[in-house]
Design a protein around this motif. Structure first.
Motif, PDB file in Angstrom:
ATOM      1  N   ALA A   1     -66.803  39.379 108.666  1.00  0.00           N
ATOM      2  CA  ALA A   1     -67.022  40.836 108.925  1.00  0.00           C
ATOM      3  C   ALA A   1     -68.784  41.063 109.092  1.00  0.00           C
ATOM      4  O   ALA A   1     -68.867  42.422 109.168  1.00  0.00           O
ATOM      5  CB  ALA A   1     -66.916  41.053 107.044  1.00  0.00           C
ATOM      6  N   TYR A   2     -69.422  40.275 108.976  1.00  0.00           N
ATOM      7  CA  TYR A   2     -70.812  40.629 109.348  1.00  0.00           C
ATOM      8  C   TYR A   2     -71.042  40.172 111.027  1.00  0.00           C
ATOM      9  O   TYR A   2     -72.281  40.245 111.436  1.00  0.00           O
ATOM     10  CB  TYR A   2     -72.014  39.740 108.659  1.00  0.00           C
ATOM     11  N   ALA A   3     -70.204  39.525 111.709  1.00  0.00           N
ATOM     12  CA  ALA A   3     -70.289  39.336 112.912  1.00  0.00           C
ATOM     13  C   ALA A   3     -70.262  40.557 113.767  1.00  0.00           C
ATOM     14  O   ALA A   3     -69.785  41.476 113.536  1.00  0.00           O
ATOM     15  CB  ALA A   3     -69.271  38.549 113.489  1.00  0.00           C
ATOM     16  N   PRO A   4     -70.982  40.492 115.049  1.00  0.00           N
ATOM     17  CA  PRO A   4     -70.728  41.795 115.842  1.00  0.00           C
ATOM     18  C   PRO A   4     -69.288  42.074 115.906  1.00  0.00           C
ATOM     19  O   PRO A   4     -68.632  41.432 116.137  1.00  0.00           O
ATOM     20  CB  PRO A   4     -71.252  41.214 117.362  1.00  0.00           C
ATOM     21  N   GLY A   5     -69.066  43.251 115.741  1.00  0.00           N
ATOM     22  CA  GLY A   5     -67.816  43.969 115.692  1.00  0.00           C
ATOM     23  C   GLY A   5     -66.896  43.817 114.677  1.00  0.00           C
ATOM     24  O   GLY A   5     -65.726  44.059 114.411  1.00  0.00           O
ATOM     25  N   GLY A   6     -67.668  43.244 113.431  1.00  0.00           N
ATOM     26  CA  GLY A   6     -66.990  43.047 112.223  1.00  0.00           C
ATOM     27  C   GLY A   6     -66.572  44.324 111.573  1.00  0.00           C
ATOM     28  O   GLY A   6     -67.028  45.408 111.862  1.00  0.00           O
ATOM     29  N   SER A   7     -65.548  44.242 110.616  1.00  0.00           N
ATOM     30  CA  SER A   7     -65.262  45.558 109.808  1.00  0.00           C
ATOM     31  C   SER A   7     -65.766  45.621 108.470  1.00  0.00           C
ATOM     32  O   SER A   7     -65.067  46.273 107.674  1.00  0.00           O
ATOM     33  CB  SER A   7     -63.550  45.172 109.969  1.00  0.00           C
ATOM     34  N   ARG A   8     -66.950  45.318 108.461  1.00  0.00           N
ATOM     35  CA  ARG A   8     -67.432  45.492 107.111  1.00  0.00           C
ATOM     36  C   ARG A   8     -68.100  46.743 106.884  1.00  0.00           C
ATOM     37  O   ARG A   8     -68.728  47.461 107.803  1.00  0.00           O
ATOM     38  CB  ARG A   8     -68.669  44.613 106.984  1.00  0.00           C
ATOM     39  N   ASP A   9     -67.590  47.716 105.886  1.00  0.00           N
ATOM     40  CA  ASP A   9     -68.377  48.836 105.551  1.00  0.00           C
ATOM     41  C   ASP A   9     -69.533  48.870 104.997  1.00  0.00           C
ATOM     42  O   ASP A   9     -69.866  48.224 104.053  1.00  0.00           O
ATOM     43  CB  ASP A   9     -67.377  49.707 104.398  1.00  0.00           C
ATOM     44  N   PRO A  10     -70.619  49.285 105.676  1.00  0.00           N
ATOM     45  CA  PRO A  10     -71.855  49.181 105.607  1.00  0.00           C
ATOM     46  C   PRO A  10     -72.262  49.780 104.029  1.00  0.00           C
ATOM     47  O   PRO A  10     -73.168  49.574 103.267  1.00  0.00           O
ATOM     48  CB  PRO A  10     -72.639  49.899 106.342  1.00  0.00           C
ATOM     49  N   ALA A  11     -71.768  50.665 103.622  1.00  0.00           N
ATOM     50  CA  ALA A  11     -71.784  51.352 102.167  1.00  0.00           C
ATOM     51  C   ALA A  11     -71.818  50.367 101.232  1.00  0.00           C
ATOM     52  O   ALA A  11     -72.244  50.333  99.962  1.00  0.00           O
ATOM     53  CB  ALA A  11     -70.649  52.469 102.002  1.00  0.00           C
ATOM     54  N   LEU A  12     -70.741  49.090 101.432  1.00  0.00           N
ATOM     55  CA  LEU A  12     -70.756  48.343 100.417  1.00  0.00           C
ATOM     56  C   LEU A  12     -72.116  47.332 100.178  1.00  0.00           C
ATOM     57  O   LEU A  12     -72.430  46.999  98.743  1.00  0.00           O
ATOM     58  CB  LEU A  12     -69.724  47.031 100.760  1.00  0.00           C
ATOM     59  N   ASP A  13     -73.083  47.413 101.005  1.00  0.00           N
ATOM     60  CA  ASP A  13     -74.113  46.971 100.863  1.00  0.00           C
ATOM     61  C   ASP A  13     -75.357  47.895 100.773  1.00  0.00           C
ATOM     62  O   ASP A  13     -76.441  47.342 100.527  1.00  0.00           O
ATOM     63  CB  ASP A  13     -74.304  45.776 102.055  1.00  0.00           C
ATOM     64  N   GLU A  14     -75.099  49.008 100.580  1.00  0.00           N
ATOM     65  CA  GLU A  14     -76.127  50.028 100.415  1.00  0.00           C
ATOM     66  C   GLU A  14     -76.514  50.077  98.820  1.00  0.00           C
ATOM     67  O   GLU A  14     -75.649  50.518  98.119  1.00  0.00           O
ATOM     68  CB  GLU A  14     -75.861  51.449 100.825  1.00  0.00           C
ATOM     69  N   ALA A  15     -77.737  49.402  98.582  1.00  0.00           N
ATOM     70  CA  ALA A  15     -78.145  49.171  97.159  1.00  0.00           C
ATOM     71  C   ALA A  15     -79.314  49.917  96.916  1.00  0.00           C
ATOM     72  O   ALA A  15     -79.767  49.528  95.735  1.00  0.00           O
ATOM     73  CB  ALA A  15     -77.990  47.733  96.893  1.00  0.00           C
ATOM     74  N   HIS A  16     -79.937  50.776  97.593  1.00  0.00           N
ATOM     75  CA  HIS A  16     -81.300  51.276  97.173  1.00  0.00           C
ATOM     76  C   HIS A  16     -81.415  51.990  95.962  1.00  0.00           C
ATOM     77  O   HIS A  16     -82.057  52.035  94.921  1.00  0.00           O
ATOM     78  CB  HIS A  16     -81.821  52.254  98.295  1.00  0.00           C
ATOM     79  N   ALA A  17     -80.259  52.837  95.497  1.00  0.00           N
ATOM     80  CA  ALA A  17     -80.142  53.382  94.220  1.00  0.00           C
ATOM     81  C   ALA A  17     -80.200  52.467  93.112  1.00  0.00           C
ATOM     82  O   ALA A  17     -80.638  52.956  92.093  1.00  0.00           O
ATOM     83  CB  ALA A  17     -79.018  54.415  94.456  1.00  0.00           C
ATOM     84  N   ILE A  18     -79.426  51.365  93.396  1.00  0.00           N
ATOM     85  CA  ILE A  18     -79.265  50.509  92.163  1.00  0.00           C
ATOM     86  C   ILE A  18     -80.348  49.850  91.980  1.00  0.00           C
ATOM     87  O   ILE A  18     -81.161  49.395  90.920  1.00  0.00           O
ATOM     88  CB  ILE A  18     -78.103  49.651  92.524  1.00  0.00           C
ATOM     89  N   VAL A  19     -81.269  49.301  93.046  1.00  0.00           N
ATOM     90  CA  VAL A  19     -82.743  48.762  93.091  1.00  0.00           C
ATOM     91  C   VAL A  19     -83.559  49.756  92.218  1.00  0.00           C
ATOM     92  O   VAL A  19     -84.252  49.341  91.408  1.00  0.00           O
ATOM     93  CB  VAL A  19     -82.970  48.422  94.398  1.00  0.00           C
ATOM     94  N   ASP A  20     -83.376  50.986  92.742  1.00  0.00           N
ATOM     95  CA  ASP A  20     -84.217  51.865  92.105  1.00  0.00           C
ATOM     96  C   ASP A  20     -83.930  51.806  90.354  1.00  0.00           C
ATOM     97  O   ASP A  20     -85.011  51.890  89.637  1.00  0.00           O
ATOM     98  CB  ASP A  20     -84.142  53.256  92.544  1.00  0.00           C
ATOM     99  N   GLN A  21     -82.863  51.955  90.173  1.00  0.00           N
ATOM    100  CA  GLN A  21     -82.398  51.710  88.782  1.00  0.00           C
ATOM    101  C   GLN A  21     -83.024  50.658  88.085  1.00  0.00           C
ATOM    102  O   GLN A  21     -83.425  50.557  86.830  1.00  0.00           O
ATOM    103  CB  GLN A  21     -81.103  52.106  88.609  1.00  0.00           C
TER     104      GLN A  21
END
Length: 163
Positions: free
Chosen positions: A130-150
């Protein structure tokens, strides 16, 4: 009151949580291992099968997080955090660790703090297609800035230890 206390379930341990993950993978082969090394043996046994899977069913999430939080060795809790990151995303893993830190027992809070470090592992294409070029990973799954802030707000709080 005494009888009620005796009937309460025992708190989770590293052995019970690692065994839960092993059962999900049908790897209950640690009976011959001495009791004092059984949990680490199970953790070692599940590492490769977890990472070799392209995805993990939902039923794996809570047991992986529990095993990571209850693992007493900060170097090895990665064995449970890493497959959870690939399968469920950084945001969800970090949110679960934050929940353990806020609401868990004293040992679980300490375990969440140990595991937090591993939740920042870089995610690589050679570990998941899923992380290879052309992978199908939704980037939102790894967006964690708000959690890190918390997390940062929580760890800076003077009453974070439940006082």
């Amino acid at each position: 009151m005494y009888d009620a206390e005796r009937n309460e379930p025992e708190p989770p341990t590293f052995l019970s949580t690692a065994a839960g993950v092993a059962r999900l993978l049908d790897l209950d082969d640690a009976v011959s291992v001495p009791a004092d090394r059984r949990a680490r043996h199970l953790a070692h046994a599940v590492r490769r099968p977890l990472l070799e899977r392209i995805s993990l069913p939902e039923e794996f999430f809570a047991p992986l997080m529990a095993a990571a939080v209850h693992d007493p060795d900060p170097s090895f809790c990665r064995w449970f955090i890493e497959p959870a990151l690939y399968a469920f995303g950084r945001r969800r893993v970090m949110a679960a660790l934050l929940d353990y830190a806020r609401t868990g027992t004293v040992p679980e809070r300490a375990g969440a703090e140990r595991a937090w470090y591993c939740a920042h592992l870089p995610l690589r294409a050679d570990r998941s297609r899923a992380y290879a070029p052309g992978g199908s990973r939704d980037p939102a799954l790894d967006e964690a800035h708000a959690i890190v802030d918390q997390w940062l707000k929580y760890t800076a709080s003077p009453d974070r230890n439940g006082s």
